[in-house]
Design a protein around this motif. Structure first.
Motif, PDB file in Angstrom:
ATOM      1  N   PRO A 485      29.197  40.927  50.854  1.00  0.00           N
ATOM      2  CA  PRO A 485      30.385  41.268  51.631  1.00  0.00           C
ATOM      3  C   PRO A 485      31.642  40.945  50.838  1.00  0.00           C
ATOM      4  O   PRO A 485      31.725  39.894  50.188  1.00  0.00           O
ATOM      5  CB  PRO A 485      30.278  40.375  52.868  1.00  0.00           C
ATOM      6  N   GLY A 486      32.615  41.852  50.875  1.00  0.00           N
ATOM      7  CA  GLY A 486      33.865  41.568  50.204  1.00  0.00           C
ATOM      8  C   GLY A 486      34.401  42.757  49.435  1.00  0.00           C
ATOM      9  O   GLY A 486      33.807  43.838  49.404  1.00  0.00           O
ATOM     10  N   ALA A 487      35.541  42.539  48.788  1.00  0.00           N
ATOM     11  CA  ALA A 487      36.180  43.556  47.967  1.00  0.00           C
ATOM     12  C   ALA A 487      35.696  43.441  46.529  1.00  0.00           C
ATOM     13  O   ALA A 487      35.038  42.458  46.144  1.00  0.00           O
ATOM     14  CB  ALA A 487      37.693  43.392  48.035  1.00  0.00           C
ATOM     15  N   GLY A 488      36.034  44.442  45.721  1.00  0.00           N
ATOM     16  CA  GLY A 488      35.613  44.426  44.329  1.00  0.00           C
ATOM     17  C   GLY A 488      36.137  43.234  43.566  1.00  0.00           C
ATOM     18  O   GLY A 488      35.476  42.724  42.642  1.00  0.00           O
ATOM     19  N   SER A 489      37.304  42.741  43.934  1.00  0.00           N
ATOM     20  CA  SER A 489      37.871  41.573  43.247  1.00  0.00           C
ATOM     21  C   SER A 489      36.993  40.341  43.414  1.00  0.00           C
ATOM     22  O   SER A 489      36.940  39.472  42.534  1.00  0.00           O
ATOM     23  CB  SER A 489      39.279  41.286  43.777  1.00  0.00           C
ATOM     24  N   ALA A 490      36.279  40.246  44.539  1.00  0.00           N
ATOM     25  CA  ALA A 490      35.374  39.114  44.741  1.00  0.00           C
ATOM     26  C   ALA A 490      34.250  39.152  43.725  1.00  0.00           C
ATOM     27  O   ALA A 490      33.856  38.117  43.160  1.00  0.00           O
ATOM     28  CB  ALA A 490      34.816  39.140  46.156  1.00  0.00           C
ATOM     29  N   MET A 518      43.045  42.233  36.096  1.00  0.00           N
ATOM     30  CA  MET A 518      41.819  41.601  35.624  1.00  0.00           C
ATOM     31  C   MET A 518      42.139  40.341  34.830  1.00  0.00           C
ATOM     32  O   MET A 518      41.434  39.324  34.929  1.00  0.00           O
ATOM     33  CB  MET A 518      41.012  42.583  34.774  1.00  0.00           C
ATOM     34  N   GLY A 519      43.230  40.396  34.059  1.00  0.00           N
ATOM     35  CA  GLY A 519      43.665  39.198  33.335  1.00  0.00           C
ATOM     36  C   GLY A 519      44.057  38.081  34.272  1.00  0.00           C
ATOM     37  O   GLY A 519      43.769  36.900  34.010  1.00  0.00           O
ATOM     38  N   ARG A 520      44.715  38.435  35.398  1.00  0.00           N
ATOM     39  CA  ARG A 520      45.107  37.410  36.366  1.00  0.00           C
ATOM     40  C   ARG A 520      43.888  36.783  37.030  1.00  0.00           C
ATOM     41  O   ARG A 520      43.852  35.578  37.311  1.00  0.00           O
ATOM     42  CB  ARG A 520      46.049  38.008  37.413  1.00  0.00           C
ATOM     43  N   ILE A 521      42.864  37.607  37.323  1.00  0.00           N
ATOM     44  CA  ILE A 521      41.637  37.064  37.911  1.00  0.00           C
ATOM     45  C   ILE A 521      40.975  36.090  36.934  1.00  0.00           C
ATOM     46  O   ILE A 521      40.529  34.989  37.315  1.00  0.00           O
ATOM     47  CB  ILE A 521      40.669  38.202  38.277  1.00  0.00           C
ATOM     48  N   ILE A 587      29.708  42.326  27.955  1.00  0.00           N
ATOM     49  CA  ILE A 587      30.831  43.106  28.455  1.00  0.00           C
ATOM     50  C   ILE A 587      30.782  43.133  29.972  1.00  0.00           C
ATOM     51  O   ILE A 587      29.724  43.340  30.571  1.00  0.00           O
ATOM     52  CB  ILE A 587      30.841  44.530  27.865  1.00  0.00           C
ATOM     53  N   ILE A 588      31.923  42.862  30.563  1.00  0.00           N
ATOM     54  CA  ILE A 588      32.087  42.900  32.018  1.00  0.00           C
ATOM     55  C   ILE A 588      32.902  44.136  32.341  1.00  0.00           C
ATOM     56  O   ILE A 588      34.001  44.324  31.809  1.00  0.00           O
ATOM     57  CB  ILE A 588      32.804  41.628  32.525  1.00  0.00           C
ATOM     58  N   VAL A 589      32.367  44.980  33.202  1.00  0.00           N
ATOM     59  CA  VAL A 589      33.011  46.260  33.487  1.00  0.00           C
ATOM     60  C   VAL A 589      33.442  46.335  34.947  1.00  0.00           C
ATOM     61  O   VAL A 589      32.632  46.120  35.856  1.00  0.00           O
ATOM     62  CB  VAL A 589      32.076  47.437  33.159  1.00  0.00           C
ATOM     63  N   ASP A 590      34.721  46.659  35.131  1.00  0.00           N
ATOM     64  CA  ASP A 590      35.248  47.002  36.449  1.00  0.00           C
ATOM     65  C   ASP A 590      35.003  48.497  36.636  1.00  0.00           C
ATOM     66  O   ASP A 590      35.749  49.340  36.146  1.00  0.00           O
ATOM     67  CB  ASP A 590      36.742  46.670  36.502  1.00  0.00           C
ATOM     68  N   GLY A 591      33.901  48.814  37.346  1.00  0.00           N
ATOM     69  CA  GLY A 591      33.592  50.201  37.674  1.00  0.00           C
ATOM     70  C   GLY A 591      33.931  50.526  39.120  1.00  0.00           C
ATOM     71  O   GLY A 591      33.380  51.463  39.698  1.00  0.00           O
TER      72      GLY A 591
END
Length: 813
Positions: A485-490, A518-521, A587-591
């Motif tokens: 459960p949650g948003a992609g930022s989680a 992404m840098g702030r996270i 590598i971490i990907v924000d898809g």
């Protein structure tokens, strides 16, 4: 705001308006003063210029109106008062008694057969009789008899004969008080019967008919079964004269305006007459032939050449009876000769005038009428179906004569469009063209509305494992995958906190707002963020990553946003992943805004951690996020002895529950089970059609939007070589503010797009084409709405120019 519309008048315009609104999910009150819906179109035989059966067009719509669950029909009813304002009108409706119980009547006709009263039938224009209890015509909707107490002799025979005991002589009028958000006025027309047509014998000689009366003679369902005979003696007329502009274009004795349809329906009736009376001769007196629609000129030519109708340019001065004939005196202005014809029948093409009661309706609603009683829109060019009263719209011939071949359908649809758009107070369901979330299909919403399941046990495990299997097919991976459960930022929080320790360096691609985020996270997880940067609107460069890795030998991971939503750039992920693995790093990907809408084969490209959400390309409501982890990612997780996060956003926690509790409770928290059911429905649909088909739909939608907006004069922010198929960023134009376009689309059409964010605020607008926004009907509505905005701003944009992408796609198919 009351999400209910009132439509006054149930002719073709009113019916179409009611259907359009009802099909958008809103309740409609359809008020009609007659016992049945259908209006004058129900009286027509065929339509011009195709000679299609009128009933074949009308009857399916009547049936649909009769059966539609969102339409409440109030027959034999009149609106008596209206108070309030747009969004909250309070309406009083007087409902006259039918004297037949609607739920009991079986339309057997036994009552009419025994009724001793016979009076002229209004539907048959007085050329046939009806009884005091009657149904106007066999296809009437509702199919219920009506007792006319004004002519009833109270003999009681109908009640005695009725097998359903449906007759109720004691019915009383009732007044309904109902709230509505918007009102559409579609009160229709009648035919002029004043001095100008009476001078030709109309109303005094039975063989002088108007256009509707002759139409009933031509109709196979009419009083003569389609046989053309004279009402006076039943003989077949062999000499037939049409008098066009009878009461029209006659400022001294009739109406000064053109009624627009007379030239065409007289040509139609001449053709149909010749189909029935092969040896007959038709004469048509005219001022000039106005045949301005598609195929109209050819239709008139057909009447002249194939059916030998003799067109005589000139007016008729007199019609009188003599020796069983109707003597017609006229003049041929082309030959400057007097004409005398001994006719068997004369048909006057009477002027169209507003229906009885139209002025009273206008006064009640405080809407403007012209000198003839036709409704006046607020702006004939820009808002042709809006009255000057907010929330009150106009439809059909009540606005004035039109000869476009389908004024009822078009104007009813236009008025309904304004109501659905929210201008009338009945807000249309928002159409989301933002870069996420997207508008989802009804089957997905229906799945979400199923009874809530508990989040553990055999029943839930079956759902849980099926959905994970479907997700892996979309991710194109055999890696471990979790939904939470949650948003992609989680999930991004989870990725950084699980793989990396406090103080570790992560290299992040930054070419827009979400790369920066992404840098702030990462920084919030205690990591050191190092950016390699590309200008906004341009893709990340793998060589820049290679150079940054050389400068940062202590780096522990690389993080990339695949689709930079703030600019709609699609970054070259495969090449960036290859450079990352050459350096031996995960590598971490924000898809989040790409996976599911564009090919992202996680295993083939060696993506160690991939994150996405349900509410974008997977076309589900918000609430779920997903994260996959490769064996290499698990090595980094297990190597990390300094967790920067606690228990919930920790990949180890989710792995442990999947391993230790997998046969009963596979997740550490309560899952939103209804969201998962919706996700299952959407994934099944996507995969049943095939991933490549899903990707192709997004590509086609992107091309339709970009080519359409370019044709309308816009410039895209991003070069096509790196443009995303999921969203489009469009440069602002100097002639207006982006906020003006966004506000117009939202208020006038319930279409929602996004502006620019960060440094691009006010400089671009963004259009998402996911979910329903990737379907041709939605795309067409969006592009047409943009065209309309531009024309309102004074730009000369041809109608339909923005549909170039859609039309070319259709041709290719």
């Amino acid at each position: 705001m009351i999400e209910r519309a009132l439509v006054i008048g149930a002719g073709i315009s009113g019916m179409q308006a009611a259907l359009d609104i009802a099909n958008s999910g809103y309740e409609v009150l359809l008020v009609e003063k007659e016992p049945t819906i259908g209006g004058h179109m129900a009286q027509l035989s065929e339509t011009f210029p195709t000679l299609d059966c009128s009933s074949c067009i009308l009857t399916p719509r009547m049936v649909e109106v009769g059966q539609h669950t969102n339409i409440r029909r109030l027959m034999l009813s009149q609106v008596t008062s209206v108070e309030g304002e747009a969004g909250n009108f309070q309406v009083k409706i007087l409902r006259h008694p039918r004297y037949v119980i609607e739920d009991k009547c079986i339309a057997c006709g036994a009552c009419a057969k025994v009724c001793p009263v016979k009076v002229p039938s209004e539907f048959e224009r007085g050329m046939a009789e009806r009884s005091a209890i009657y149904m106007p015509f066999p296809q009437a909707v509702p199919a219920i008899y009506h007792l006319d107490r004004d002519v009833c002799e109270d003999c009681g025979k109908c009640a005695e004969k009725c097998p359903a005991q449906a007759i109720d002589y004691d019915m009383q009028p009732e007044t309904l008080e109902i709230g509505v958000g918007a009102i559409i006025v579609a009160t229709g027309y009648e035919l002029y019967d004043g001095e100008a047509v009476q001078a030709y014998g109309y109303g005094s000689h039975p063989d002088v008919l108007n256009g509707l009366e002759f139409e009933r003679l031509l109709s196979a369902s009419g009083p003569t079964g389609g046989d053309v005979i004279r009402p006076s003696d039943g003989k077949v007329p062999k000499e037939l004269v049409f008098i066009q502009c009878a009461g029209s274009r006659n400022p001294e004795h009739g109406m000064p305006y053109c009624s627009k349809v007379c030239c065409m329906y007289t040509a139609k009736q001449a053709i149909l007459y010749k189909h029935r009376v092969h040896d007959g001769q038709v004469y048509s007196f005219y001022m000039d032939v106005r045949a301005g629609g598609k195929g109209y000129e050819e239709f008139v030519t057909r009447a002249m050449e194939e059916d030998r109708t003799l067109y005589i340019r000139g007016r008729v001065s007199k019609v009188f009876a003599q020796n069983g004939k109707l003597i017609v005196w006229g003049a041929d202005t082309l030959t400057d000769q007097k004409i005398e014809i001994a006719a068997d029948m004369v048909v006057v093409a009477s002027a169209i005038v507003p229906s009885a009661g139209a002025r009273q309706v206008a006064e009640m609603l405080d809407i403007e009428v012209d000198q003839f009683g036709f409704y006046v829109p607020s702006n004939e060019e820009m808002t042709p179906v809006e009255s000057r009263v907010p929330g009150v719209f106009l439809a059909g011939v009540g606005l004035g004569p039109r000869g476009d071949g389908g004024p009822g359908l078009r104007r009813g649809g236009q008025s309904a469009g304004f109501v659905r758009s929210g201008k009338g107070g009945c807000a249309m369901r928002p159409k989301l063209f933002i870069p996420g979330p997207c508008e989802v299909d009804e089957d997905v919403l229906a799945a979400m509305a199923q009874p809530t399941l508990k989040h553990y046990g055999p029943e839930w495990l079956k759902v849980h494992h099926e959905v994970l299997g479907l997700l892996k097919r979309v991710f194109q991976t055999e890696n471990d995958l979790f939904m939470l459960p949650g948003a992609g930022s989680a999930a991004l929080d989870m990725a950084f906190g699980s793989l990396l320790a406090t103080g570790d360096t992560v290299i992040i691609g930054n070419n827009g707002f979400f790369g920066n985020r992404m840098g702030r996270i990462a920084s919030a997880c205690g990591l050191r963020s190092v950016f390699f940067i590309a200008p906004q609107g341009q893709p990340l460069n793998p060589d820049d990553l290679r150079q940054t890795l050389a400068q940062e030998p202590e780096a522990r991971a690389v993080a990339i946003v695949h689709h930079e939503t703030s600019t709609a750039v699609l970054n070259p992920l495969q090449e960036l992943a290859q450079v990352t693995h050459e350096a031996g790093l995960p590598i971490i990907v924000d898809g989040i805004a790409s996976l599911g809408g564009v090919n992202l084969p996680v295993d083939e490209w060696n993506i160690d951690v991939c994150v996405t959400v349900a509410n974008k390309c997977l076309e589900c409501p918000p609430g779920l996020t997903f994260i996959s982890a490769s064996p290499k990612a698990w090595e980094w997780v297990d190597r990390n002895k300094s967790q920067t996060h606690g228990w919930y956003l920790n990949l180890k926690t989710w792995r442990k529950y999947a391993a230790d509790w997998g046969d009963w409770h596979p997740t550490p928290v309560t899952m939103p089970t209804n969201n998962v059911l919706a996700l299952r429905a959407s994934l099944r649909r996507i995969l049943d059609g095939g991933l490549e088909t899903h990707f192709a739909r997004y590509r086609q939608a992107a091309q339709a939007v970009r080519r359409g907006l370019a044709a309308a004069g816009f410039e895209m922010l991003v070069a096509e070589t790196c443009a995303s198929p999921i969203a489009t960023a469009v440069k602002a134009r100097p002639e207006f503010k982006v906020s003006e376009l966004i506000e117009y689309l939202a208020q006038a059409h319930s279409i929602y797009i996004s502006g620019g964010i960060g440094p691009l605020r006010g400089k671009i607008f963004r259009v998402g084409h996911m979910g329903k926004a990737a379907t041709p009907p939605y795309l067409m509505e969006f592009l047409f709405a943009v065209e309309t905005f531009l024309r309102k701003k004074g730009f000369k944009v041809p109608v339909g120019v923005s549909l170039v992408g859609l039309t070319e796609e259709r041709k290719s198919k």
